[in-house]
Motif scaffolding. Structure first.
Motif, PDB file in Angstrom:
ATOM      1  N   LEU A  54       0.824  -1.199   0.000  1.00  0.00           N
ATOM      2  CA  LEU A  54       0.000   0.000   0.000  1.00  0.00           C
ATOM      3  C   LEU A  54       0.864   1.257   0.000  1.00  0.00           C
ATOM      4  CD1 LEU A  54      -2.953   0.947   0.101  1.00  0.00           C
ATOM      5  CD2 LEU A  54      -2.839   0.814   2.588  1.00  0.00           C
ATOM      6  N   GLU A  55       1.902   1.275   0.808  1.00  0.00           N
ATOM      7  CA  GLU A  55       2.786   2.430   0.863  1.00  0.00           C
ATOM      8  C   GLU A  55       3.551   2.580  -0.448  1.00  0.00           C
ATOM      9  OE1 GLU A  55       3.744   3.055   5.572  1.00  0.00           O
ATOM     10  OE2 GLU A  55       4.899   1.524   4.518  1.00  0.00           O
ATOM     11  N   ALA A  56       3.892   1.465  -1.074  1.00  0.00           N
ATOM     12  CA  ALA A  56       4.550   1.539  -2.379  1.00  0.00           C
ATOM     13  C   ALA A  56       3.593   2.095  -3.432  1.00  0.00           C
ATOM     14  CB  ALA A  56       5.041   0.149  -2.794  1.00  0.00           C
ATOM     15  N   LEU A  57       2.339   1.700  -3.337  1.00  0.00           N
ATOM     16  CA  LEU A  57       1.326   2.204  -4.271  1.00  0.00           C
ATOM     17  C   LEU A  57       1.158   3.708  -4.136  1.00  0.00           C
ATOM     18  CD1 LEU A  57      -1.015   1.772  -6.299  1.00  0.00           C
ATOM     19  CD2 LEU A  57      -2.477   1.207  -4.336  1.00  0.00           C
ATOM     20  N   PHE A  58       1.102   4.196  -2.889  1.00  0.00           N
ATOM     21  CA  PHE A  58       0.925   5.634  -2.647  1.00  0.00           C
ATOM     22  C   PHE A  58       2.233   6.411  -2.768  1.00  0.00           C
ATOM     23  CE2 PHE A  58      -2.973   4.547   0.033  1.00  0.00           C
ATOM     24  CZ  PHE A  58      -3.849   4.930  -0.966  1.00  0.00           C
ATOM     25  N   GLY A  59       3.348   5.720  -2.677  1.00  0.00           N
ATOM     26  CA  GLY A  59       4.631   6.400  -2.766  1.00  0.00           C
ATOM     27  C   GLY A  59       4.939   7.251  -1.562  1.00  0.00           C
ATOM     28  N   ALA A  60       4.451   6.823  -0.387  1.00  0.00           N
ATOM     29  CA  ALA A  60       4.676   7.604   0.836  1.00  0.00           C
ATOM     30  C   ALA A  60       4.459   6.705   2.046  1.00  0.00           C
ATOM     31  CB  ALA A  60       3.726   8.797   0.897  1.00  0.00           C
ATOM     32  N   PRO A  61       5.200   6.943   3.146  1.00  0.00           N
ATOM     33  CA  PRO A  61       4.961   6.177   4.379  1.00  0.00           C
ATOM     34  C   PRO A  61       3.638   6.610   5.015  1.00  0.00           C
ATOM     35  CG  PRO A  61       6.613   7.876   4.756  1.00  0.00           C
ATOM     36  CD  PRO A  61       6.322   7.901   3.290  1.00  0.00           C
ATOM     37  N   LEU A  75      -0.399  11.730   6.119  1.00  0.00           N
ATOM     38  CA  LEU A  75      -0.980  11.022   4.976  1.00  0.00           C
ATOM     39  C   LEU A  75      -1.680   9.736   5.432  1.00  0.00           C
ATOM     40  CD1 LEU A  75       1.889  11.444   2.353  1.00  0.00           C
ATOM     41  CD2 LEU A  75      -0.339  12.584   2.358  1.00  0.00           C
ATOM     42  N   GLY A  76      -1.156   9.127   6.485  1.00  0.00           N
ATOM     43  CA  GLY A  76      -1.798   7.943   7.033  1.00  0.00           C
ATOM     44  C   GLY A  76      -3.158   8.257   7.630  1.00  0.00           C
ATOM     45  N   LEU A  77      -3.258   9.385   8.346  1.00  0.00           N
ATOM     46  CA  LEU A  77      -4.541   9.792   8.923  1.00  0.00           C
ATOM     47  C   LEU A  77      -5.577  10.033   7.827  1.00  0.00           C
ATOM     48  CD1 LEU A  77      -3.352  12.247  11.727  1.00  0.00           C
ATOM     49  CD2 LEU A  77      -4.443  10.012  12.052  1.00  0.00           C
ATOM     50  N   LEU A  78      -5.133  10.691   6.750  1.00  0.00           N
ATOM     51  CA  LEU A  78      -6.025  10.914   5.617  1.00  0.00           C
ATOM     52  C   LEU A  78      -6.486   9.580   5.026  1.00  0.00           C
ATOM     53  CD1 LEU A  78      -7.338  12.817   3.504  1.00  0.00           C
ATOM     54  CD2 LEU A  78      -5.173  12.680   2.233  1.00  0.00           C
ATOM     55  N   SER A  79      -5.562   8.649   4.881  1.00  0.00           N
ATOM     56  CA  SER A  79      -5.880   7.345   4.303  1.00  0.00           C
ATOM     57  C   SER A  79      -6.817   6.550   5.202  1.00  0.00           C
ATOM     58  CB  SER A  79      -4.593   6.556   4.060  1.00  0.00           C
ATOM     59  OG  SER A  79      -3.714   7.269   3.215  1.00  0.00           O
ATOM     60  N   VAL A  80      -6.566   6.598   6.517  1.00  0.00           N
ATOM     61  CA  VAL A  80      -7.429   5.887   7.465  1.00  0.00           C
ATOM     62  C   VAL A  80      -8.842   6.459   7.417  1.00  0.00           C
ATOM     63  CG1 VAL A  80      -7.889   5.540   9.923  1.00  0.00           C
ATOM     64  CG2 VAL A  80      -5.594   5.142   9.015  1.00  0.00           C
TER      65      VAL A  80
END
Length: 331
Positions: A54-61, A75-80
């Motif tokens: 998933l992180e590789a797909l988004f290109g960000a941790p 970015l994780g909070l946005l994704s969650v």
């Protein structure tokens, strides 16, 4: 991990899978990869691989790997948040699809604040049930701040309460309904009921039952006491429950500031009494709220129309509340 500034929906969506969303939602709640893996019924290495993909797909941790938790990045909070909303919508779709397929009439989830709004909701549900007897209706009673969070997360279809943050005006359609006059109330045995014309300052030595911090009724209480120049009383029980409040008022010498509309029937039946104390401040009207970006279901639209119609009858001078909801209230 390199950042991809050209990442687009066309690149991400075809590769985004249900298990990606499921892991994001679980990690957002648990902050623990092992627990998330267990709840997904996969091994921890498998969950690690899903997150890495998933992180590789988004290109960000998306999460910081800390010794005791998985802490989401911005970015994780946005994704969650996106994963939680998407899974909630998917679950709602699945339930409604199954209900309609089996000859039912769908679901409606209504959140409302206690007291006065409960009477309005009760009357509206009675009429809606007459029109749609097979509709499955879920009622959630809570404070406005929590209801607004659930409405934003799409856990509610309609909310009857108050916006509690400035950003809510941008997120929700807000249509004012009714005012909520407040009175000081006590059990019929209370010695203060024998006194005539008190001020709020005379009540500082008595224990109080109050709504929780952050609610409109609690704010009204604090503003009313602050106007006397006195500190709020020390003996306090906090509860949003009308039923708990009624039991305590009848069993103790506690007093409470409550919406008059919710207390009138108990005073009429001799269970409680109003203290002759003027409340010179008022609360803002409570409202009906729906999400701006959504087209709500026919059942929700009909419920909103019924609520506005009942409110108009309760407050005839409010001609702005028509029997049918304005388009902005339900679109």
């Amino acid at each position: 991990m390199p950042q991809d500034s050209t990442l687009s929906a066309a690149q991400v969506l075809p590769k985004l899978r249900f298990r990606h969303l499921q892991l994001l939602e679980l990690l957002g709640r648990t902050r623990n990869l092992r627990i998330a893996a267990e709840q997904m019924h996969v091994t921890q290495p498998a969950a690690t691989k899903i997150l890495s993909d998933l992180e590789a797909l988004f290109g960000a941790p998306l999460f910081e790997r800390l010794p005791r938790e998985m802490r989401p990045t911005d970015l994780g909070l946005l994704s969650v948040r996106y994963a939680t909303t998407t899974l909630s919508n998917l679950g709602k779709f699945s339930n409604e699809f199954a209900t309609l397929k089996n000859g039912g009439y769908g679901h409606l989830t209504v959140g409302f604040i206690p007291a006065s709004a409960a009477q309005l909701v009760t009357a509206a549900i009675k009429e809606l049930q007459r029109r749609r007897p097979r509709l499955i209706i879920r009622l959630v009673e809570q404070s406005s701040d929590q209801l607004a969070t659930w409405l934003e997360e799409r856990r509610l279809d309609v909310m009857i309460g108050r916006p509690t943050e400035p950003r809510h005006q941008a997120l929700f359609h807000v249509v004012d309904l009714l005012a909520e006059p407040a009175r000081v109330v006590a059990g019929r045995h209370h010695p203060l009921l024998k006194r005539r014309r008190m001020e709020i300052a005379d009540l500082g030595e008595w224990p109080w039952i109050l709504y929780p911090q952050g609610t409109a009724m609690r704010l009204l209480f604090e503003e009313t006491f602050a106007a006397t120049g006195l500190l709020p009383p020390v003996g306090i029980v906090e509860t949003p429950s009308i039923f708990t409040t009624l039991e305590l008022l009848q069993a103790t010498d506690m007093i409470s500031l409550q919406p008059q509309a919710a207390m009138d029937k108990y005073v009429k039946h001799g269970l409680l009494g109003y203290l002759d104390v003027p409340i010179r401040r008022t609360m803002s009207n409570y409202s009906v709220l729906t999400r701006k970006e959504d087209t709500i279901s026919q059942a929700a639209e009909e419920f909103v129309a019924i609520v506005l119609g009942i409110a108009a009858q309760c407050l005839p001078e409010a001609r702005s509340l028509s029997l049918a909801p304005p388009p902005s209230a339900v679109r």
